[in-house]
Design a protein around this motif. Structure first.
Motif, PDB file in Angstrom:
ATOM      1  N   LYS A  65      31.903  29.799  41.244  1.00 24.33           N
ATOM      2  CA  LYS A  65      32.124  28.364  41.410  1.00 24.33           C
ATOM      3  C   LYS A  65      30.949  27.698  42.115  1.00 24.33           C
ATOM      4  O   LYS A  65      30.591  26.548  41.800  1.00 24.33           O
ATOM      5  N   HIS A  66      30.340  28.415  43.039  1.00 26.30           N
ATOM      6  CA  HIS A  66      29.275  27.826  43.854  1.00 26.30           C
ATOM      7  C   HIS A  66      27.879  28.293  43.447  1.00 26.30           C
ATOM      8  O   HIS A  66      26.941  28.251  44.244  1.00 26.30           O
ATOM      9  N   GLY A  67      27.744  28.737  42.217  1.00 26.96           N
ATOM     10  CA  GLY A  67      26.428  28.929  41.639  1.00 26.96           C
ATOM     11  C   GLY A  67      25.742  30.236  41.940  1.00 26.96           C
ATOM     12  O   GLY A  67      24.549  30.397  41.644  1.00 26.96           O
ATOM     13  N   ILE A  68      26.464  31.187  42.518  1.00 28.98           N
ATOM     14  CA  ILE A  68      25.878  32.500  42.781  1.00 28.98           C
ATOM     15  C   ILE A  68      25.798  33.282  41.468  1.00 28.98           C
ATOM     16  O   ILE A  68      26.759  33.332  40.702  1.00 28.98           O
ATOM     17  N   ARG A  69      24.650  33.910  41.215  1.00 32.61           N
ATOM     18  CA  ARG A  69      24.450  34.609  39.937  1.00 32.61           C
ATOM     19  C   ARG A  69      24.608  36.122  40.051  1.00 32.61           C
ATOM     20  O   ARG A  69      24.900  36.791  39.073  1.00 32.61           O
ATOM     21  N   TYR A  70      24.350  36.681  41.240  1.00 27.44           N
ATOM     22  CA  TYR A  70      24.554  38.121  41.403  1.00 27.44           C
ATOM     23  C   TYR A  70      25.183  38.422  42.752  1.00 27.44           C
ATOM     24  O   TYR A  70      25.042  37.661  43.716  1.00 27.44           O
ATOM     25  N   ASP A  71      25.889  39.529  42.801  1.00 27.78           N
ATOM     26  CA  ASP A  71      26.487  40.046  44.034  1.00 27.78           C
ATOM     27  C   ASP A  71      25.917  41.431  44.296  1.00 27.78           C
ATOM     28  O   ASP A  71      25.579  42.164  43.359  1.00 27.78           O
ATOM     29  N   SER A  72      25.828  41.800  45.570  1.00 29.00           N
ATOM     30  CA  SER A  72      25.376  43.140  45.938  1.00 29.00           C
ATOM     31  C   SER A  72      26.278  43.666  47.043  1.00 29.00           C
ATOM     32  O   SER A  72      25.854  43.822  48.198  1.00 29.00           O
ATOM     33  N   SER A  73      27.536  43.932  46.691  1.00 29.11           N
ATOM     34  CA  SER A  73      28.536  44.367  47.667  1.00 29.11           C
ATOM     35  C   SER A  73      29.361  45.548  47.192  1.00 29.11           C
ATOM     36  O   SER A  73      30.191  46.053  47.955  1.00 29.11           O
ATOM     37  N   MET A  74      29.179  45.983  45.941  1.00 33.41           N
ATOM     38  CA  MET A  74      30.054  47.015  45.382  1.00 33.41           C
ATOM     39  C   MET A  74      29.260  48.260  44.996  1.00 33.41           C
ATOM     40  O   MET A  74      28.029  48.280  45.069  1.00 33.41           O
ATOM     41  N   MET A  75      29.992  49.296  44.596  1.00 35.51           N
ATOM     42  CA  MET A  75      29.397  50.627  44.512  1.00 35.51           C
ATOM     43  C   MET A  75      29.784  51.365  43.239  1.00 35.51           C
ATOM     44  O   MET A  75      29.899  52.595  43.223  1.00 35.51           O
ATOM     45  N   GLY A  76      29.931  50.625  42.128  1.00 37.68           N
ATOM     46  CA  GLY A  76      30.393  51.230  40.889  1.00 37.68           C
ATOM     47  C   GLY A  76      29.327  51.911  40.068  1.00 37.68           C
ATOM     48  O   GLY A  76      29.611  52.441  38.992  1.00 37.68           O
ATOM     49  N   HIS A  77      28.076  51.883  40.528  1.00 34.81           N
ATOM     50  CA  HIS A  77      26.992  52.604  39.852  1.00 34.81           C
ATOM     51  C   HIS A  77      25.940  52.907  40.900  1.00 34.81           C
ATOM     52  O   HIS A  77      26.039  52.457  42.057  1.00 34.81           O
ATOM     53  N   ASP A  78      24.935  53.707  40.532  1.00 33.75           N
ATOM     54  CA  ASP A  78      23.855  53.976  41.469  1.00 33.75           C
ATOM     55  C   ASP A  78      22.529  53.372  41.020  1.00 33.75           C
ATOM     56  O   ASP A  78      21.805  52.802  41.825  1.00 33.75           O
ATOM     57  N   TYR A  79      22.236  53.422  39.708  1.00 35.14           N
ATOM     58  CA  TYR A  79      20.927  53.006  39.220  1.00 35.14           C
ATOM     59  C   TYR A  79      21.002  51.946  38.127  1.00 35.14           C
ATOM     60  O   TYR A  79      20.021  51.687  37.446  1.00 35.14           O
TER      61      TYR A  79
ATOM     62  N   ARG B 114      42.538  47.149  34.984  1.00 39.22           N
ATOM     63  CA  ARG B 114      41.259  46.468  35.152  1.00 39.22           C
ATOM     64  C   ARG B 114      41.330  45.024  34.661  1.00 39.22           C
ATOM     65  O   ARG B 114      41.918  44.741  33.629  1.00 39.22           O
ATOM     66  N   GLY B 115      40.687  44.137  35.411  1.00 40.94           N
ATOM     67  CA  GLY B 115      40.625  42.739  35.023  1.00 40.94           C
ATOM     68  C   GLY B 115      39.523  42.501  34.010  1.00 40.94           C
ATOM     69  O   GLY B 115      38.949  43.441  33.448  1.00 40.94           O
ATOM     70  N   ARG B 116      39.189  41.257  33.805  1.00 42.79           N
ATOM     71  CA  ARG B 116      38.176  40.905  32.803  1.00 42.79           C
ATOM     72  C   ARG B 116      36.805  40.827  33.468  1.00 42.79           C
ATOM     73  O   ARG B 116      36.667  40.484  34.648  1.00 42.79           O
ATOM     74  N   GLU B 117      35.778  41.134  32.677  1.00 46.67           N
ATOM     75  CA  GLU B 117      34.416  40.986  33.165  1.00 46.67           C
ATOM     76  C   GLU B 117      34.070  39.510  33.306  1.00 46.67           C
ATOM     77  O   GLU B 117      34.533  38.663  32.540  1.00 46.67           O
ATOM     78  N   THR B 118      33.248  39.209  34.287  1.00 44.54           N
ATOM     79  CA  THR B 118      32.791  37.847  34.540  1.00 44.54           C
ATOM     80  C   THR B 118      31.273  37.788  34.364  1.00 44.54           C
ATOM     81  O   THR B 118      30.611  38.825  34.239  1.00 44.54           O
ATOM     82  N   PRO B 119      30.681  36.604  34.396  1.00 46.18           N
ATOM     83  CA  PRO B 119      29.213  36.505  34.313  1.00 46.18           C
ATOM     84  C   PRO B 119      28.481  36.893  35.596  1.00 46.18           C
ATOM     85  O   PRO B 119      27.243  36.856  35.632  1.00 46.18           O
ATOM     86  N   LEU B 120      29.223  37.228  36.668  1.00 47.35           N
ATOM     87  CA  LEU B 120      28.582  37.588  37.932  1.00 47.35           C
ATOM     88  C   LEU B 120      28.027  39.009  37.832  1.00 47.35           C
ATOM     89  O   LEU B 120      28.780  39.968  37.641  1.00 47.35           O
ATOM     90  N   LEU B 121      26.719  39.148  37.958  1.00 48.98           N
ATOM     91  CA  LEU B 121      26.097  40.459  37.852  1.00 48.98           C
ATOM     92  C   LEU B 121      26.234  41.207  39.172  1.00 48.98           C
ATOM     93  O   LEU B 121      25.914  40.664  40.236  1.00 48.98           O
ATOM     94  N   GLU B 122      26.725  42.431  39.088  1.00 47.23           N
ATOM     95  CA  GLU B 122      26.828  43.283  40.269  1.00 47.23           C
ATOM     96  C   GLU B 122      25.595  44.181  40.354  1.00 47.23           C
ATOM     97  O   GLU B 122      25.268  44.900  39.404  1.00 47.23           O
ATOM     98  N   MET B 123      24.915  44.120  41.496  1.00 42.39           N
ATOM     99  CA  MET B 123      23.745  44.957  41.760  1.00 42.39           C
ATOM    100  C   MET B 123      24.134  45.904  42.893  1.00 42.39           C
ATOM    101  O   MET B 123      24.050  45.559  44.069  1.00 42.39           O
TER     102      MET B 123
END
Length: 285
Positions: free
Chosen positions: A136-150, A169-178
């Motif tokens: 909602k507030h324009g953030i494009r990526y998050d870096s808080s989760m641990m579902g992959h390593d590389y 599992r819910g639906r995928e969103t446009p927020l990229l998880e790093m």
């Protein structure tokens, strides 16, 4: 051509992490203020190697001590969102969490002239509302989760986790998880803490041993993802800034360069990942 990206990230908590834990004695405050000494050294170190990093900085840090933030903003490093206080989103109401995002972005805009593109949750614990509010507030990526390593992936919204039912599992969103990992964070390895509840975080590990772990994670990435991968390290200025740890950080940079690492900000790495995964991006949108 193989492309192995490394992101050096810094959670510039300053005083906010101690205050959020109720640790407001002069000694606790001084531990946070040590980053004022360290920040110019970190900026100089990265300048020597031509590296741009990402600083996840609470609004409380920006508004309390802007002189500690300006050195990396003026040097062209990425300034990303880390809340306004250092409270865990999972402990807040939806309204309180949104206020943190809005207020933090206002602080970032005042000092840098632009809104944050990325976000990292204090203590890496998102709430059920976090992804919706970040988008909602324009953030494009998050870096808080641990579902992959590389590799990166798109964050889900609407997961249902109940004890007596299969996970939904819910639906995928446009927020990229790093993604990140506690094993690649300096805080649990190094920071000695006597917490208000009486528990003790031991920390104080040998920096050379931690260096070996950090290097091996990069080496393993080049083996299991020989074509492309992204690895994110997390540091805290008041933790990594002690002399023997700064020397460890420089040795880490040197060994990663020898291994072929390409250093980027998180925003730059996000752009490269999205360019390589256009089909996945369109599906998430």
């Amino acid at each position: 051509m193989p492309r192995h990206i490394v992101c050096l990230t810094f959670d510039h908590d300053h005083l906010s992490g101690f205050i959020a834990r109720g640790m407001t004695s002069p000694t606790a405050i001084s531990r946070g203020e040590y980053d004022v000494v360290v920040i110019p050294r970190l900026v100089a170190l990265m300048e020597r190697y031509g590296i741009k990093g990402t600083f996840f900085t609470p609004g409380h840090t920006i508004d309390s001590t802007p002189q500690a933030v300006l050195p990396y903003v003026e040097a062209g490093h990425e300034l990303a969102h880390h809340g306004w206080t250092h409270r865990l989103p999972v402990t807040l109401s939806r309204e309180e969490e949104e206020e943190e995002i809005v207020r933090g972005n206002e602080s970032i805009r005042r000092i840098s002239g632009r809104s944050a593109r990325g976000y990292r949750s204090p203590a890496w614990d998102l709430s059920p509302h976090s992804i919706e509010l970040l988008l909602k507030h324009g953030i494009r990526y998050d870096s808080s989760m641990m579902g992959h390593d590389y590799d990166c992936y798109f964050a889900r919204q609407g997961d249902v986790a109940e004890l007596m039912k299969p996970f939904a599992r819910g639906r995928e969103t446009p927020l990229l998880e790093m993604p990140i990992s506690w094993s690649l964070d300096d805080f649990p390895h190094f920071e000695y803490m006597r917490l208000p509840n009486g528990s003790v975080q031991q920390g104080l590990m040998n920096a050379g041993n931690v260096l070996d772990n950090f290097v091996d994670d990069f080496t393993y990435m080049t083996r299991v993802q020989p074509d492309f991968g992204i690895l994110t390290y997390t540091f805290h200025p008041h933790v990594i800034g002690r002399g023997h740890r700064m020397m460890m950080l420089e040795r880490l940079i040197q060994r990663l360069i020898e291994g072929g690492a390409v250093f980027m900000t998180m925003e730059q790495a996000m752009g490269e990942w999205l360019a390589r995964n256009q089909g996945a991006r369109k599906a998430a949108e």
